[in-house]
Structure formats: structure tokens, C-alpha cells
Design an enzyme around this catalytic site. Structure first.
Site, PDB file in Angstrom:
ATOM      1  N   GLY A   1       1.885  10.499   3.195  1.00  0.00           N
ATOM      2  CA  GLY A   1       2.366   9.948   1.940  1.00  0.00           C
ATOM      3  C   GLY A   1       1.319   9.246   1.101  1.00  0.00           C
TER       4      GLY A   1
ATOM      5  CB  THR B   1       0.084  12.029  -3.176  1.00  0.00           C
ATOM      6  OG1 THR B   1      -0.988  12.826  -2.663  1.00  0.00           O
ATOM      7  CG2 THR B   1       0.222  12.270  -4.675  1.00  0.00           C
TER       8      THR B   1
ATOM      9  CE  LYS C   1      -5.757  15.306  -2.321  1.00  0.00           C
ATOM     10  NZ  LYS C   1      -5.514  14.201  -1.375  1.00  0.00           N
TER      11      LYS C   1
ATOM     12  N   GLY D   1      -6.570  14.134   3.897  1.00  0.00           N
ATOM     13  CA  GLY D   1      -6.324  14.041   5.329  1.00  0.00           C
ATOM     14  C   GLY D   1      -6.423  12.601   5.801  1.00  0.00           C
TER      15      GLY D   1
ATOM     16  N   PRO E   1      11.305   3.380   2.673  1.00  0.00           N
ATOM     17  CG  PRO E   1      13.337   3.322   1.510  1.00  0.00           C
ATOM     18  CD  PRO E   1      11.926   2.768   1.490  1.00  0.00           C
TER      19      PRO E   1
ATOM     20  CG  LEU F   1      12.238   6.729  -0.803  1.00  0.00           C
ATOM     21  CD1 LEU F   1      11.140   6.093  -1.653  1.00  0.00           C
ATOM     22  CD2 LEU F   1      13.612   6.228  -1.230  1.00  0.00           C
TER      23      LEU F   1
END
Length: 253
Positions: free
Chosen positions: A14, A16, A37, A118, A204, A206
Site C-alpha cells: 500500500g 502508493t 516514483k 517493492g 482498515p 478499504l
């Protein structure tokens, strides 16, 4: 502090989403923020060249429209490890190229959120790793922990590696990637007890959330901006530049 480097315990944790949430949180303060990135694999062809979905989302969230080539200097088509993808493309991933793109972005924003690829020790070349990027850019690190079975081991090993390589860990974010995870709260308690950095948020499971919704779960105000961090970052940056120069000299010999 002109930016942050977001790394993760592994692929798919997660990074991003957390990067987008951090960008949105910064924007609520009125500050200009851009995303970056530096290296991405799994890119798709477009009329303008290869494009990576994560990099496109980071670019779209930016306070201004930055050139794609600055947001994502190294883009590779196959969804494989970046050093393998670079080798197949006959391209060498180089820190100076990433630094130049970052400096250009930093000149147009109050803060740049840089997302890794990664995990922390993913190779980018024979003698280059993701962990070398924040050192070269002089950026502190935020760790994204993907909440699933095994996350404690992954998180602690990553924290140890960040610290052993001279990185400055400002905090960590827990992101639930397994909706059926058992004993989530007990895992969180263990992580909080064993990671010597503040938890900057717990997300949580999503299905789909906007950057502004993600920002609501984050607490960037807990980031410790002690002067000692600046001194350590300067030391790490100098060490990284020295290693980079040494590698360059060896190639030229």
C-alpha cells in the site's frame, strides 16, 4: 524538510495509497506537494511512452502538473523486479538521474513525496538498492507495514535494515491488506512496542478510497522533526554520494 521517502515491507503493502494520503494531508495545510516514483516496472505503452499506474496517480494528485519523466524517470514494461527489467532493456538505473529529477520537482513544490519500488532492499542494479535513494536525496523514511500474517517479522527486519544503513525512520503506517486478518489489534500492539518510531496512522481494509479519505486516517503531525535528524540525513547523503562516486570511478577505470 523538503520531502519524505515512502518504503514498504514488501510489494503490494500500500505504498502508493499512503503516499497519496500523505500528499492530500500536506495539501490541506496549503502547501504545494508533488509525488515521485523514481523506478517503476509493470508499465503500459501509451502514445507518450511507457506509463505506470502508480506514478500516474501520484502525478495527478500533485499540486501542479509535473512532466511525467520527472515523476517517473525509469519506467519498464514487464511486471518483474526492476533490476531484471532494466537489464532486459539494456538500461542502467543511476542515482544522478533520479537526483536531477527530484531536484527539479523540489524546485516547484514545498514538499515531494517519493515512493519506492517493492521493499527497502530491492536491487536496482549490481551495486544499487532502493535503500540508496533516500540517502542520495537526503530524505527521511516512512515505512508502510502491510497488515497480514507475517507482518511483524517483515516490519522488524525492514526497520533494522533502515537503521543499519543509516536511514532516518520518522514513523510507520499500518495498512490492512488482508481483510480477514486474525488478531489485528494484537499485531498492532506488538509492532508499536517494538518499532522505535511513532505510528502515523492505521488504515482498515478499504475497497477504494480517495486520497482525502486516506488522509483522514493519517497523522503526519506526529512526525518528529528534531534537528538531530537533519544532521544524520546530511551524513547519510554524504556517505551515499561518496559510494556513488567510487562506483563511477570503478566503471571508468
Amino acid at each position: 524538510m523538503h520531502g519524505l521517502f515512502v518504503t514498504g515491507t514488501d510489494t503490494g503493502c500500500g505504498k502508493t495509497e499512503i503516499s497519496l494520503g500523505l500528499m492530500a494531508a500536506v495539501q490541506t495545510t496549503g502547501a504545494k506537494v508533488l509525488g515521485m516514483k523514481p523506478v517503476a516496472s509493470g508499465c503500459t505503452p501509451s502514445p507518450d511512452g511507457l506509463r505506470n499506474d502508480d506514478a500516474v496517480r501520484l502525478r495527478a494528485q500533485g499540486s501542479s502538473e509535473a512532466p511525467y519523466g520527472l515523476v517517473n524517470p525509469y519506467a519498464f514494461a514487464p511486471p518483474i523486479a526492476p533490476h531484471i527489467a532494466a537489464g532486459e532493456a539494456g538500461i542502467e538505473i543511476r542515482l544522478p538521474t533520479i537526483e536531477q529529477a527530484y531536484r527539479a520537482l523540489a524546485g516547484e513544490a514545498d514538499q515531494v513525496i517519493v515512493e519506492g519500488v517493492g521493499g527497502w532492499r530491492v536491487p536496482l542494479g549490481p551495486n544499487l538498492f532502493v535503500s540508496d535513494i533516500p540517502g542520495a536525496l537526503g530524505l527521511p523514511v516512512i515505512l508502510v507495514v502491510g497488515l497480514k500474517l507475517g507482518c511483524i517479522n517483515h516490519a522488524l527486519l525492514t526497520v533494522e535494515s533502515i537503521q543499519s544503513t543509516g536511514g532516518v525512520l520518522l514513523g510507520w503506517v499500518a495498512n490492512q491488506v488482508d481483510p480477514t486478518m486474525l488478531s489485528r489489534d494484537a499485531n498492532l500492539a506488538t509492532l508499536a512496542a517494538l518499532i522505535d518510531a511513532p505510528c502515523l496512522g492505521v488504515l482498515p481494509w478499504l475497497e477504494a478510497a480517495t486520497p482525502s479519505e486516506l488522509a483522514g486516517y493519517l497523522h503526519p503531525e506526529l512526525i518528529d522533526l528534531q534537528p538531530r535528524h537533519a544532521a544524520k540525513l546530511a551524513t547519510v547523503q554524504t556517505r551515499t554520494e561518496t559510494r556513488s562516486e567510487a562506483r563511477t570511478g570503478k566503471r571508468r577505470a
